[in-house]
Design a protein around this motif. Structure first.
Motif, PDB file in Angstrom:
ATOM      1  N   GLY A 118      16.284 -92.077 -30.760  1.00  0.00           N
ATOM      2  CA  GLY A 118      16.805 -93.340 -31.255  1.00  0.00           C
ATOM      3  C   GLY A 118      17.163 -94.268 -30.126  1.00  0.00           C
ATOM      4  N   THR A 119      17.685 -95.401 -30.509  1.00  0.00           N
ATOM      5  CA  THR A 119      17.953 -96.464 -29.550  1.00  0.00           C
ATOM      6  C   THR A 119      19.083 -96.094 -28.598  1.00  0.00           C
ATOM      7  N   PHE A 211       9.088 -93.801 -19.214  1.00  0.00           N
ATOM      8  CA  PHE A 211       9.917 -93.501 -20.373  1.00  0.00           C
ATOM      9  C   PHE A 211       9.157 -93.439 -21.681  1.00  0.00           C
ATOM     10  N   PRO A 212       8.256 -94.417 -21.917  1.00  0.00           N
ATOM     11  CA  PRO A 212       7.438 -94.262 -23.126  1.00  0.00           C
ATOM     12  C   PRO A 212       6.591 -92.989 -23.075  1.00  0.00           C
ATOM     13  N   ASN A 215       8.226 -89.792 -24.058  1.00  0.00           N
ATOM     14  CA  ASN A 215       8.378 -89.538 -25.493  1.00  0.00           C
ATOM     15  C   ASN A 215       7.265 -88.669 -26.064  1.00  0.00           C
ATOM     16  N   PRO A 231      15.672-100.439 -33.480  1.00  0.00           N
ATOM     17  CA  PRO A 231      15.443-101.819 -33.889  1.00  0.00           C
ATOM     18  C   PRO A 231      13.970-102.028 -34.168  1.00  0.00           C
ATOM     19  N   LYS A 232      13.640-103.226 -34.629  1.00  0.00           N
ATOM     20  CA  LYS A 232      12.258-103.546 -34.930  1.00  0.00           C
ATOM     21  C   LYS A 232      11.435-103.554 -33.639  1.00  0.00           C
ATOM     22  N   GLY A 233      10.235-103.023 -33.699  1.00  0.00           N
ATOM     23  CA  GLY A 233       9.322-103.135 -32.570  1.00  0.00           C
ATOM     24  C   GLY A 233       9.754-102.401 -31.317  1.00  0.00           C
ATOM     25  N   SER A 234      10.576-101.378 -31.435  1.00  0.00           N
ATOM     26  CA  SER A 234      11.006-100.663 -30.234  1.00  0.00           C
ATOM     27  C   SER A 234       9.972 -99.622 -29.852  1.00  0.00           C
ATOM     28  N   GLY A 235      10.174 -98.991 -28.716  1.00  0.00           N
ATOM     29  CA  GLY A 235       9.259 -97.947 -28.269  1.00  0.00           C
ATOM     30  C   GLY A 235       9.252 -96.760 -29.214  1.00  0.00           C
ATOM     31  N   ILE A 236      10.322 -96.646 -30.012  1.00  0.00           N
ATOM     32  CA  ILE A 236      10.397 -95.529 -30.953  1.00  0.00           C
ATOM     33  C   ILE A 236       9.260 -95.627 -31.975  1.00  0.00           C
ATOM     34  N   ARG A 238       6.279 -96.484 -31.492  1.00  0.00           N
ATOM     35  CA  ARG A 238       5.079 -95.851 -30.978  1.00  0.00           C
ATOM     36  C   ARG A 238       5.219 -94.332 -30.935  1.00  0.00           C
TER      37      ARG A 238
END
Lengths: 434, 412
Positions: A118-119, A211-212, A215, A231-236, A238
């Motif tokens: 998560g964020t 970091f991406p 994941n 949040p919207k459009g975060s790396g999460i 992907r």
């Protein structure tokens, strides 16, 4: 020289992927020969020219014995992709890391955990839910996999440690540069409850690109993934995509539709992710992989935040009657107001605690959090966990948990030497409230 | 026909012996008219197919009932009656297992109202529930979709009031007779709806009937049946709202639910519904798209998504991968470095295309020029993006031009 050394030496360049190492092995018969080969030979084994030149340069400049001694001194294990200890599930993600550097103990079950992500800018609600779900998963015997970042990751690791469960943190840098700074203490604790894993050599610095990519390793070590807040459009977003592509079950925690940090998670649910409101939701979906987990969760006496009362029972005369939901629960909901926050300052080394924002909400601190905050606030200087523990007669574990929550909420800050501080004004406000 | 309506109302006025739905049909089949049925003896009623106890009740109750004065009172109050079987009787109601004998209306029930959405929720709603009810009701009203509501305290009345205030159509469903609106707090709203001509108030109960508990639960089935979809804004797991949901599911109607905090009691029912298969709704478009209704977001307050990866990038980043884009201005060595780092033919083809063009390209152009399917191009680009080979410029992609070699510093 051991095989690991050659793997590590080649994989130190991220352009030398597993596919290319396999090609080298096929061409030369073993990596030792490849390591001593000429640029031309490396090229004919499939390395692009620049990569081959870089590899040749490394092979002339690098002392493998010294490198391995350094790793041993840092208590770091090297696990390469063809080793028995390499987690089989990790092979299912794209571009599996050729080499894993491991600190702590990597048990076979740690390679089949449940990711909680998560964020970094998590809210009070996100932290609550994360702690609740991650501690339930850990109590049920599942390894909690996360990324050691601030916010959700921190809470997930902390929850697993508090349960004396297992947890694995995937880093985006080498062990020489554990990031973020304020989680070094947490990282140290994780090594005795699981392990730290990175695909980067000892001295690799944290880099935005790492970091991406990190994941995908988190996804790789997990049967399922829970996105707590995003949040919207975060790396999460992907990461979720990768998880689906790698056949992982994806869960998301629901939130208010106008809360910034629930935009991503709600959209995952709309796109078909399972909704997770408690650890049971996750474990019952993953039951084939964790057959004993629900039983262990019940035995552990772990009480979920979320009301487990059953839904409406409908035996009705209607055409559909699939309306029973089993559930025997106990604790009622403890509402919390998800306060949003914007950004978070990185750690300060100048010895001064952060100046609290005037709108900081102190009303819903737990007893332990209040005790720790008041104590630190009146202490006048930064203190270590032991001093705090002695000062207010709480166990070190209780103090650690409270500190994590206080840090996540920007009330306490971690200063150099694993000491913690709270601004004096917080104590006054807590005193006035009491 | 008038007299038939009169006696139909008469049967409706019976408290215990009301032969609703199927019973009325049997009477019509047996007697030809409801007037004859009204005056029939107990044994004739039984022969017509009514249960014996119902026949007894009818005979015992009917003398105390005056259908004529009820009809006159309806005319006074301008209450219309749409009997089951009439052409303007809503199809959705006719399809119920127990359709209302008569639908009483105040204000015209326009056919387009029946394409509306029923909004339901708990009376004890949270501030979040109110906020969401307002948001979604406004969105429906602005897109010309009627809102169907009970006008009960909490979610129901807020949704109706907001939709009406936003100029939308509202159908209010009452549990009692239309001579007296219930609940009292919504009385003025109901009056305004009727007066405005932008909606109507309906009930299955004849005038004079009080909104007793059983009638309220029965009413929920009308509320849910009149809409094309049922939207649950907030509800605990055990609540009256679940009756409406059950009715909607019984007739195969889509149920929409708004997700909320797992820790909020009022959202536990809606979250649970989503887990059971209800469609999650976070904006009005989710409902309208599902029903194939063209829509627009008049508030258009939807903020642009934050820059990608703001969540992933470390605070201490040296910015090496986040530099400004300058088309074609980078040194040859850097770009050829990217070409070197490509792994598959697809990656190489994309990198070469971007290298040649020197400016960002959209995914459609990339597909066309490289001859890839969209999913292949998308997957390749996303892998290349995280490996730092390409970067996003708005919706397009460009070659990464300033990435530092990802080699451990001490090993170079």
């Amino acid at each position: 020289m051991e095989e690991e050394a050659y793997w590590a030496a080649f994989a130190a360049d991220t352009r030398v992927t597993l596919r290319r190492i396999d090609a080298l092995e096929a061409h030369f018969g073993n990596l030792a020969d490849a390591w001593n080969a000429d640029v031309g030979d490396l090229e004919s084994a499939g390395l692009p020219r620049e990569v081959a030149i870089a590899a040749k340069r490394r092979s002339t400049e690098l002392d493998l014995t010294e490198m391995m001694e350094e790793l041993e001194h840092a208590e770091v294990d090297v696990v390469h992709a063809r080793s028995e200890r390499y987690p089989a599930l990790l092979m299912e993600v794209f571009d599996p890391p050729p080499v894993l550097y491991v600190k702590g103990t990597l048990l076979p079950q740690d390679g089949e955990g449940i990711a909680v992500v998560g964020t970094r800018r998590s809210t009070r609600y996100g932290n609550q839910m994360c702690y609740d779900i991650a501690s339930g998963l850990a109590a049920a015997g599942a390894t909690v996999v996360s990324g050691l970042a601030k916010g959700i990751d921190t809470v997930a690791h902390r929850a697993a440690i508090d349960q004396e469960g297992r947890t694995v943190a995937i880093l985006g840098s080498g062990f020489g540069h554990v990031y973020p700074h304020e989680n070094r203490g947490l990282a140290e604790e994780i090594t005795s409850h699981g392990c730290l894993i990175t695909e980067h050599p000892l001295r690799a610095k944290p880099h935005a690109n790492h970091f991406p990519l990190r994941n995908r390793v988190i996804v790789g070590l997990a049967r399922g993934m829970v996105a707590v807040e995003a949040p919207k459009g975060s790396g999460i977003q992907r990461t979720v995509k990768w998880a689906l592509e790698s056949n992982r079950e994806v869960f998301a925690v629901p939130g208010e539709i106008d809360a910034e940090m629930s935009q991503g998670t709600n959209s995952f649910i709309k796109q078909g992710a399972h909704m997770a409101t408690c650890a049971e939701d996750v474990l019952s979906e993953l039951e084939p992989h964790f057959p004993d987990a629900l039983h262990r969760l019940r035995e552990s006496g772990h009480a979920s935040l979320v009301d487990q009362e059953s839904g409406p029972e409908y035996s009705g005369r209607g055409r559909r009657s699939s309306w029973q939901l089993a559930g025997g629960g106990q604790r009622s909901a403890t509402g919390g107001n998800g306060r949003r926050r914007t950004g978070r300052k990185s750690d300060r080394a100048d010895g001064a605690p952060p100046r609290p924002r005037p709108d900081l909400d102190l009303s819903d601190l737990s007893d332990h959090e209040t005790k720790v905050a008041s104590f630190l606030s009146s202490a006048g200087s930064a203190l270590g966990v032991d001093d705090i523990s002695r000062g207010i007669s709480l166990s070190a574990q209780e103090v650690n948990t409270a500190l994590t929550m206080l840090q996540v909420r920007q009330i306490a800050s971690c200063l150099q030497g694993a000491t913690f501080a709270v601004d004096a004004s917080i104590g006054k406000r807590l005193g006035a409230a009491a | 026909m008038t007299s038939d309506l009169e006696y139909r109302i008469g049967f409706d006025l019976l408290r215990r012996g009301n032969p609703a739905g199927e019973g009325i049909q049997r009477l019509l089949d047996a007697f030809g008219s409801l007037e004859e049925a009204w005056n029939a003896s107990e044994s004739e009623l039984v022969i017509a197919g009514l249960p014996a106890n119902m026949a007894t009740e009818i005979v015992a109750e009917r003398d105390a009932v005056d259908p004529r004065s009820a009809l006159n009172r309806m005319r006074e109050l301008k209450i219309d009656a749409i009997p089951h079987g009439a052409p303007e009787y809503p199809e959705q109601l006719a399809a119920l297992d127990d359709p209302p004998n008569i639908l009483y209306t105040l204000g015209a029930l326009q056919p387009e109202y029946l394409n509306g959405i029923s909004i339901v929720g708990t009376r004890r709603c949270s501030p979040y529930g109110l906020r969401v009810a307002e948001l979604l009701a406004t969105g429906l009203a602005e897109n010309g979709v009627a809102v169907i509501s009970d006008l009960e305290r909490g979610i129901d009345s807020v949704a109706a009031r907001t939709a009406f205030g936003a100029g939308g159509h509202v159908v209010a469903v009452m549990a009692g007779g239309l001579d007296r609106f219930h609940p009292a707090a919504s009385r003025n709203l109901a009056r305004d709806i009727v007066a405005s001509g932008r909606g109507c108030v309906v009930s299955e109960q004849p005038p004079g009937q009080a909104p007793i508990g059983a009638a309220m639960r029965q009413r929920n089935r009308i509320t849910s049946a009149l809409g094309r979809g049922l939207l649950v804004v907030e509800a605990p797991k055990r609540s009256g709202t679940m009756y409406s949901v059950r009715h909607a599911l019984d007739r195969g109607c889509q149920v929409y639910a708004v997700p909320g905090k797992a820790t909020s009691k009022q959202s536990q029912g809606t979250n649970w519904l989503i887990q059971q298969g209800a469609k999650p709704v976070t904006r009005v478009g989710d409902i309208l798209e599902d029903l194939d209704i063209a829509w627009k977001d008049l508030n258009a307050s939807d903020p642009e998504p934050r820059p990608r990866d703001a969540d992933d990038a470390p605070d201490v980043s040296d910015g090496s991968s986040i530099g400004d884009f300058a088309p074609g201005a980078r040194s040859q060595t850097r770009e050829s470095w990217v070409l070197q780092a490509t792994e598959t033919d697809q990656e190489r083809a994309i990198a070469e295309l971007l290298h040649k063009s020197g400016e960002p390209r959209g995914i459609d152009e990339i597909c066309r020029e490289c001859g890839f399917a969209v999913d292949i191009a998308g997957a390749t680009l996303s892998i290349m993006e995280v490996r730092g080979l390409v970067r996003r410029v708005g919706t397009r992609y460009a070659l990464a031009s300033n990435r530092e070699p990802a080699i451990a510093p001490h090993l170079v």
